[in-house]
Design an enzyme around this catalytic site. Structure first.
Site, PDB file in Angstrom:
ATOM      1  N   HIS A  34       6.935  29.727  -5.523  1.00 50.75           N
ATOM      2  CA  HIS A  34       6.173  28.609  -4.826  1.00 50.75           C
ATOM      3  C   HIS A  34       6.677  27.301  -5.343  1.00 50.75           C
ATOM      4  CE1 HIS A  34       3.185  28.993  -7.614  1.00 50.75           C
ATOM      5  NE2 HIS A  34       2.937  30.194  -7.286  1.00 50.75           N
ATOM      6  N   HIS A  37       5.874  27.231  -9.467  1.00 56.08           N
ATOM      7  CA  HIS A  37       7.104  27.899 -10.064  1.00 56.08           C
ATOM      8  C   HIS A  37       8.183  26.705 -10.189  1.00 56.08           C
ATOM      9  CE1 HIS A  37       5.673  31.697  -8.515  1.00 56.08           C
ATOM     10  NE2 HIS A  37       5.512  31.994  -9.745  1.00 56.08           N
ATOM     11  N   SER A 188       1.613  33.498  -5.546  1.00 58.36           N
ATOM     12  CA  SER A 188       2.177  34.528  -4.986  1.00 58.36           C
ATOM     13  C   SER A 188       1.094  34.863  -4.220  1.00 58.36           C
ATOM     14  CB  SER A 188       2.979  35.251  -5.868  1.00 58.36           C
ATOM     15  OG  SER A 188       3.983  34.351  -6.613  1.00 58.36           O
TER      16      SER A 188
END
Ligand code: PAF
Length: 283
Positions: A34, A37, A188
């Site tokens: 996402h 990251h 996540s």
């Protein structure tokens, strides 16, 4: 972006970069990337010549009843995001490549302090799995800098301590938490939150902020502040795992005269366990 599935392949490619005196920045992940990251990859891009990312859903850090088998795996989409973010090398090993002798007999890296509190209390063995895989990844990539999200605050603190204790010649960098517009920390595991729960899960972030503000304004009854956080989580319909005011470096329960404090919380929704934190420095 070049992708490698073997240790030997990645090592050969990175040896060339090292010979050319390039600095290597490393972002280890478990995929399902996402914006948080991608910000880590961009940070590595800015500070290093070469950026290496890994995607490996590490069974060693999941408990028996945890979500290893259903952890979201989105490899193609992840590759597109990494390429767009300027990642040079992706390491995506199989389980057998990382643990050729099996999990049971795998040598482990144990960080005895800081791993049995907070998340470690409800996830026994989790941090041993993290420190073991991160050590292996560090040995494979041999980065100059490794970047981890502050969202997993305890993980970052444990990895800092491990690299200090084991003299790892790697700069460990913490990158700020990425949040949805209403404050929910990106994760996540947010995909496990139901539509019904979504509006209320911000209680965790809200209470961390409220308790941090109370500390800043001089409140020192840590136990009462922690209970205030847990009570609000219960009132919003969730089960608190912990809500703790801790020393930012050691993760010990905060002492009256500590100046660097981190407020950490974890709570269970129907299908997710969400974590978040906020750090403050008192004058
Ligand atoms: O934070 C994560 O995604 C994982 O714990 C890590 C650091 C990639 C190790 O598996």
């Amino acid at each position: 972006m070049k992708t490698f599935h073997t240790v030997a392949g990645l090592r050969e490619a990175l040896a060339g970069e090292r010979l050319a005196a390039k600095t290597i920045g490393f972002v280890p992940t478990m995929g399902n990337l996402h914006a948080g990251h991608i910000a880590l990859v961009e940070q590595a891009r800015q500070s290093c010549d070469v950026v290496v990312c890994s995607i490996f859903v590490n069974a060693l850090q999941f408990g028996l009843n945890e979500d290893w088998d259903k952890y979201p795996r989105t490899f193609q989409a992840d590759c597109e995001k990494l390429t767009a973010a300027g990642c040079d090398y992706l390491f995506n090993p199989t389980d057998n490549e990382m643990y050729p002798n099996g999990l049971d007999t795998q040598s482990r890296v144990i960080c005895p302090t800081m791993t049995d509190v907070l998340c470690g209390a409800s996830r026994p063995g989790h941090f041993e799995g993290v420190t073991t895989v991160v050590t292996k990844l560090f040995n494979i990539v041999q980065p100059d800098t490794a970047i981890f999200g502050v969202k997993d605050y305890q993980q970052l603190a444990v990895i800092r301590r491990m690299s200090e204790d084991l003299c790892m010649p790697i700069e460990i960098v913490g990158a700020p938490i990425h949040r949805e517009p209403d404050g929910l920390a990106m994760s996540s595991r947010n995909s496990y939150i139901t539509a019904q729960e979504r509006a209320n899960v911000t209680v965790l972030h809200d209470m961390l902020q409220q308790v941090a503000a109370a500390l800043q304004s001089g409140e020192r009854d840590f136990a009462a502040l922690e209970e205030r956080g847990r009570a609000a989580i219960r009132a919003a319909g969730f089960k608190p795992d912990y809500f703790s005011i801790s020393n930012s470096k050691t993760l010990d329960a905060a002492a009256y005269d500590d100046r660097e404090l981190t407020v950490l919380g974890a709570m269970f929704t129907s299908a997710a366990r969400l974590i978040d934190n906020t750090s403050i420095t008192l004058d």
